[in-house]
Scaffold this active site. Structure first.
Site, mmCIF file in Angstrom:
data_model
loop_
_atom_site.group_PDB
_atom_site.id
_atom_site.type_symbol
_atom_site.label_atom_id
_atom_site.label_comp_id
_atom_site.label_asym_id
_atom_site.label_seq_id
_atom_site.Cartn_x
_atom_site.Cartn_y
_atom_site.Cartn_z
ATOM 1 N N ARG A 227 0.818 -1.210 0.000
ATOM 2 C CA ARG A 227 0.000 0.000 0.000
ATOM 3 C C ARG A 227 0.851 1.259 0.000
ATOM 4 O O ARG A 227 1.695 1.431 0.877
ATOM 5 C CB ARG A 227 -0.925 -0.002 1.221
ATOM 6 C CG ARG A 227 -1.967 -1.077 1.067
ATOM 7 C CD ARG A 227 -2.859 -1.236 2.242
ATOM 8 N NE ARG A 227 -3.891 -2.210 1.855
ATOM 9 C CZ ARG A 227 -4.834 -2.651 2.649
ATOM 10 N NH1 ARG A 227 -4.921 -2.229 3.870
ATOM 11 N NH2 ARG A 227 -5.710 -3.521 2.213
ATOM 12 N N SER B 222 -22.927 -14.184 11.470
ATOM 13 C CA SER B 222 -22.235 -13.049 10.859
ATOM 14 C C SER B 222 -22.277 -13.152 9.331
ATOM 15 O O SER B 222 -21.919 -14.192 8.767
ATOM 16 C CB SER B 222 -20.784 -13.067 11.365
ATOM 17 O OG SER B 222 -20.017 -12.071 10.766
ATOM 18 N N SER C 96 -19.676 -1.748 2.105
ATOM 19 C CA SER C 96 -18.827 -0.660 1.602
ATOM 20 C C SER C 96 -18.083 -0.999 0.327
ATOM 21 O O SER C 96 -17.708 -0.094 -0.406
ATOM 22 C CB SER C 96 -17.826 -0.271 2.667
ATOM 23 O OG SER C 96 -16.973 -1.349 2.938
ATOM 24 N N HIS D 161 -21.802 3.003 6.585
ATOM 25 C CA HIS D 161 -21.811 3.632 5.257
ATOM 26 C C HIS D 161 -23.169 4.229 4.911
ATOM 27 O O HIS D 161 -23.430 4.552 3.757
ATOM 28 C CB HIS D 161 -21.351 2.623 4.201
ATOM 29 C CG HIS D 161 -19.915 2.258 4.410
ATOM 30 N ND1 HIS D 161 -18.877 3.025 3.933
ATOM 31 C CD2 HIS D 161 -19.349 1.259 5.128
ATOM 32 C CE1 HIS D 161 -17.738 2.494 4.317
ATOM 33 N NE2 HIS D 161 -17.985 1.425 5.048
ATOM 34 N N THR E 230 -20.713 5.335 12.412
ATOM 35 C CA THR E 230 -19.456 6.071 12.506
ATOM 36 C C THR E 230 -19.741 7.564 12.430
ATOM 37 O O THR E 230 -20.786 7.986 11.919
ATOM 38 C CB THR E 230 -18.496 5.688 11.356
ATOM 39 O OG1 THR E 230 -17.224 6.298 11.592
ATOM 40 C CG2 THR E 230 -19.002 6.167 10.003
ATOM 41 N N LYS F 216 -17.651 9.347 8.423
ATOM 42 C CA LYS F 216 -17.973 9.301 6.989
ATOM 43 C C LYS F 216 -19.079 10.318 6.696
ATOM 44 O O LYS F 216 -18.790 11.463 6.395
ATOM 45 C CB LYS F 216 -18.299 7.868 6.593
ATOM 46 C CG LYS F 216 -17.124 6.917 6.945
ATOM 47 C CD LYS F 216 -17.299 5.527 6.458
ATOM 48 C CE LYS F 216 -16.371 4.513 7.081
ATOM 49 N NZ LYS F 216 -14.941 4.772 7.059
ATOM 50 N N THR G 92 -8.958 7.276 25.939
ATOM 51 C CA THR G 92 -9.312 8.696 26.125
ATOM 52 C C THR G 92 -10.492 9.081 25.237
ATOM 53 O O THR G 92 -10.604 8.620 24.091
ATOM 54 C CB THR G 92 -8.081 9.566 25.800
ATOM 55 O OG1 THR G 92 -7.066 9.241 26.751
ATOM 56 C CG2 THR G 92 -8.392 11.052 25.895
ATOM 57 N N THR H 16 -9.085 -6.588 1.862
ATOM 58 C CA THR H 16 -10.318 -5.795 1.934
ATOM 59 C C THR H 16 -11.389 -6.425 1.038
ATOM 60 O O THR H 16 -12.581 -6.425 1.379
ATOM 61 C CB THR H 16 -10.040 -4.338 1.517
ATOM 62 O OG1 THR H 16 -8.925 -3.868 2.280
ATOM 63 C CG2 THR H 16 -11.226 -3.442 1.780
#
Ligand code: PLP
Length: 421
Positions: A24, A137, A189, A217, A245, A248, A278, A363
């Site tokens: 990558r 799943s 995604s 997403h 999230t 996004k 934190t 991925t």
């Protein structure tokens, strides 16, 4: 010195990744705040157009968001100062959790430092503490869900992607007294497809299972108030836990879960990834609250994104670019080989200043390497025309691309062949 050669180990491993075309290489970007979609890439010393950002609605550069974050930064300083338990809970955190719960029509919500952490922490806690839990799943679930399930130590059953019949067959064979958790995403995604949420909820009702949906997403993007696909389809009330999230559709950083008081309090009390980390900076939280407020009241960004995605998709099909049959805002373009994906994205960048990161294994499965194009409301007609011209140039420069894409996988094969004819 004898013994294990650490440096050589790392060198050999990286050489293997390079050989497979999976190494990558990051861009080195300076995003222009005013445009939101152009950036200077220091690696190649060029101004480029970003076509692979997950800031799907460009909320990361929205003036209301910037103002709210700036004001909070000046008021509260840079960091939260501690974990949520030890001085890190600000009024901004408390209010955002309240607003997220309200958005999803749930009793409570809990913030995490990322969507990844939210999945890992929530699923590992649920699976570990519910006695004899079995987790069902979807085969294409995100790495963060897979890791959370693995960390839970619970029994895991994978069902075929979006195949509720397979799910039902598998769930029916498990003892009816065992707790059952069904984990899936509302919008996937890498393929851009939606889950059969209603059918999954029906199964959950029949077998007394707990439903956990990742709306990463989709939040901000779907539904009249941006609460996701479950809101769009009127199914929020049938999902036990919604995960999302803030990085996004809401343009910043962080993740969350929403559910009943008890379920959320349970995770708050058990999840290591929540307890020992934190809290998000209050300035970031204030910016997210502004994004959420805006997207609840105003659908302009959602509509502009939907229009841009539809027009791009049509033009790609017209020009023989093998865009996969995605019904969402995500436009995956099949390539089918890691080295070719890298060569094509390099060509797009160098020749046309178009930045699209190639998507490789792990991925996506090997042999289904792809481009993943994500339009935003800020891309213009001129940007779209430039992208299409660049894709045509790449299509012509790499004659092996379309035949390879056509043979890459079942679903796509059909569409690609249709496109070619
Ligand atoms: N869930 C899914 C389906 C994702 O695709 C991602 C990241 O892309 C995450 C969770 C993690 O979210 P975050 O980027 O906020 O850590």
């Amino acid at each position: 010195m004898t013994g294990f050669d650490y440096r050589q180990f790392f060198t050999d491993d990286l050489a293997q990744l390079r050989e497979e075309g999976r190494y990558r290489v990051f861009a080195d970007l300076e995003r222009e705040m005013m445009s939101g979609i152009y950036a200077y890439d220091h690696r190649i010393n060029k101004r480029i157009t970003i076509w692979c950002s997950n800031d799907y609605l460009s909320m990361g550069v929205h003036p209301d968001v910037i103002d709210a974050a700036r004001n909070a930064l000046e008021q509260y300083g840079a960091g939260a100062g501690g974990t949520r338990n030890i001085s890190g809970t600000s009024h901004e955190h408390v209010m955002l959790e309240r607003e997220l719960a309200e958005l999803h029509g749930k009793e409570a919500a809990l913030l995490f430092t990322s969507g990844y952490v939210a999945n890992d922490a929530a699923l590992s806690s649920l699976g570990r503490h519910m006695p004899c839990c079995v987790i069902f799943s979807d085969a294409l679930n995100h790495a963060s869900m897979i890791e959370g399930i693995r960390h839970s130590g619970a029994d895991k059953v994978i069902f075929a992607h979006n195949d509720w019949r397979d799910l039902e067959r598998k769930i029916a064979s498990v003892c009816k007294y065992r707790p059952k958790l069904i984990c899936f995403e509302s919008c996937y995604s890498m393929d851009g497809d939606f889950a059969p949420i209603e059918a999954i909820c029906d199964i959950a009702d029949r077998y007394n299972a707990f439903t956990y949906v990742d709306e990463v997403h989709a939040v901000g993007l779907y539904g009249p108030h941006g609460a996701g696909v479950t809101e769009r389809d009127g199914l929020q009330g049938r999902i036990d836990m919604i995960q999302g999230t803030l990085s996004k559709g809401f343009g910043a950083i962080g993740g969350y879960i929403a559910g009943t008081h008890e379920a959320v309090d349970f995770i708050r009390s058990h999840a290591s990834g929540f307890i020992f980390s934190t809290a998000l900076p209050p300035s970031v939280v204030a910016g997210i609250r502004a994004a959420l407020r805006h997207l609840r009241e105003d659908g302009a960004q959602r509509q502009a994104l939907a229009r841009r995605a539809a027009s791009l998709k049509t033009r790609m099909i017209e020009n023989g670019i093998p865009v996969m049959p995605s019904p969402s805002h995500i436009l995956p373009v099949m390539i089918g080989d890691a080295a070719l994906a890298k060569a094509i994205t390099d060509h797009l960048m160098v020749e046309s200043g178009i930045y699209i990161q190639p998507i490789n294994y792990p991925t996506v499965p090997r042999g289904t390497e792809r481009l993943r194009i994500t339009p935003t409301p800020l891309h213009t007609d001129e940007d779209e025309a430039a992208l299409i011209a660049a894709l045509i140039s790449a299509r012509d420069a790499f004659p092996g691309w379309l035949p390879l894409a056509a043979s890459a996988n079942g679903n796509t094969q059909h569409d690609v062949l249709e496109l070619q004819s």
